[in-house]
Design an enzyme around this catalytic site. Structure first.
Site, PDB file in Angstrom:
ATOM      1  CG  ASP A 143     -33.960  20.133  45.966  1.00 19.38           C
ATOM      2  OD1 ASP A 143     -32.779  20.784  46.079  1.00 19.38           O
ATOM      3  OD2 ASP A 143     -34.236  19.241  44.985  1.00 19.38           O
ATOM      4  CG  ASP A 205     -26.750  21.522  43.511  1.00 15.17           C
ATOM      5  OD1 ASP A 205     -25.511  21.221  43.420  1.00 15.17           O
ATOM      6  OD2 ASP A 205     -27.641  21.751  42.692  1.00 15.17           O
TER       7      ASP A 205
HETATM    8  N1  GLY Z   1     -30.593  21.785  42.041  1.00 15.76           N
HETATM    9  C1  GLY Z   1     -30.079  22.992  41.611  1.00 15.76           C
HETATM   10  C2  GLY Z   1     -29.579  23.526  40.589  1.00 15.76           C
HETATM   11  O1  GLY Z   1     -30.000  22.769  39.516  1.00 15.76           O
HETATM   12  O2  GLY Z   1     -28.568  24.152  40.388  1.00 15.76           O
END
Ligand code: GLY
Length: 425
Positions: A143, A205
């Site tokens: 992240d 993601d």
């Molecule tokens: N981790 C990114 C989302 O929850 O979309």
């Protein structure tokens, strides 16, 4: 007599055939004229709607919301994350190495500075960016791209903060340290935090984090960062999508052989369901990868997954949190998915060569923004965010029908992109 009849029948048949050809020819001509008129009309409509679309109203709404929230959010060791359904104020969470959302509020302030050029937003953005410089060494998860790029990347690009360059390059190197060449992707999550999976986990993601790698490779970082981003995008394109171009959320790969072991979900309705925000990350991700590589296979793919997403949308252009629960009107919406896609489509509309596609994506983005900025989704007069009605993780029982900071971030990014498009016209 018999031969006369045969010859008469032959001539009738010939006449009918000629008539049929004439009708067919006429149809083709009419169809051609019709199609041409339609595409011209679409373009004319868009120019008209450009003039009719009151962008300043949407921007001023965001500005007045920020005038309310900024003075309330004084503890710089925290950042706003969500507004609960029955609340009007942001719930703050600590700027923690394990929390993926620290970069979005400073990112919003950078965009507001970009749009208005008012120094006060820049001052606020700097204050809220520079508190988490030490996150540049995060290697515990993927992240870091979400955390650093909206804050430091926008600070560099919009705010001219050239001193952020080394921080961004260090961050990119930290992210790249999670790349597994056997698999061809970055490992998104640690197994300790997500014990359902024991080997190499990659989630859709993760596509967003590649922007940090591309940026660093372009701005003095190691060129291998570019190759890592491209390889990750190629592997994900191969494995992470169904034949109908919808996305899985979580893939587990064998760490050594790179073989796909499992296709699952964490935030979607079911392992095999179509989590809306996952599809949105894919659309944004592949549009951005095309922007950075100009490799046509990524553009084609971005269009395929976008067209699938558009075909699944309800009338108001905001999906339910998972496309597989959408038939139930009681299921909550996810405005964050709509904001992510609106921003991506404005980019995509400038990359596609075909005028009809340009127009189609542009108009879809505009429709999404109008819907998000309408009374149905806007938080103006109701709460301190820009938008309401997002869903973070219903399957985990949290962040259901709330305001989410990343919905606001991609919404203001879309407005900023729209402003640039206006300027360029
Ligand atoms: N981790 C990114 C989302 O929850 O979309």
């Amino acid at each position: 007599m018999k031969s006369r009849l045969i010859s008469k029948g032959y001539w009738n048949f010939k006449k009918e055939l000629m008539l049929l050809f004439k009708i067919l020819f006429l149809c083709i001509i009419l169809c051609f004229i019709g199609c041409k008129e339609k595409s011209n009309k679409e373009i004319v409509t868009s120019n008209r709607s450009l003039e009719a679309f009151n962008l300043n109203k949407y921007i001023n709404d965001c500005k007045s919301q920020l005038e309310i929230s900024v003075p309330k959010l004084t503890d710089l060791s925290k950042h706003p994350r969500l507004i609960e359904t029955d609340s009007i104020e942001w719930k703050e969470v600590p700027n923690d190495r394990l929390v993926w959302t620290s970069g979005f509020y400073p990112g919003i302030l950078w965009y507001m500075y970009n749009i208005t050029k008012e120094e006060k937003w820049k001052r606020e953005a700097i204050k809220r960016t520079e508190v988490f410089e030490d996150f540049k060494t995060i290697t515990e998860h993927h992240d870091i791209g979400f955390m650093m790029f909206p804050a430091y990347g926008n600070g560099y690009e919009i705010g001219g903060k050239k001193e952020y360059k080394d921080i961004l390059i260090t961050s990119a190197n930290s992210l790249a340290s999670r790349f597994n060449p056997n698999v061809g992707t970055i490992k998104s999550w640690s197994n300790k935090m997500h014990p359902r999976w024991q080997q190499h986990i990659t989630i859709i993601d993760n596509m967003l984090n590649l922007e940090l790698l591309f940026w660093a490779a372009k701005n003095g970082g190691d060129k291998s960062l570019y190759n890592i981003a491209v390889t990750h995008a190629e592997t994900t394109m191969k494995n992470h999508f169904r034949p109908d171009y919808t996305s899985w959320h979580v893939l587990e790969y064998d760490t050594i052989t790179g073989k796909v072991l499992n296709k699952h979900t964490k935030q979607g309705y079911a392992d095999n369901s179509r989590w809306s925000r996952g599809q949105a990350w894919g659309i944004y991700g592949y549009t951005m990868v095309y922007r950075e590589t100009r490799d046509k296979k990524f553009l084609d793919f971005a269009q395929k997954i976008t067209d699938k997403y558009l075909s699944l949308l309800p009338e108001d252009m905001v999906p339910a949190w998972d496309f597989d629960v959408q038939n139930n009107p009681k299921e909550e919406k996810d405005a964050s998915a709509a904001a992510i896609v609106a921003s991506a489509l404005l980019d995509l509309s400038t990359f596609v060569k075909n005028k009809v596609d340009q127009e189609r994506y542009y108009q879809a983005a505009l429709k999404m923004i109008k819907s998000l900025g309408s009374d149905k989704y806007s938080a103006v007069g109701k709460a301190d965010s820009f938008l309401l009605h997002s869903t973070g993780a219903k399957s985990l029982g949290h962040e259901i029908d709330v305001a989410l900071i990343y919905a606001d971030y991609y919404y203001i990014e879309a407005l900023s992109r729209l402003k640039n498009l206006y300027k360029n016209q």
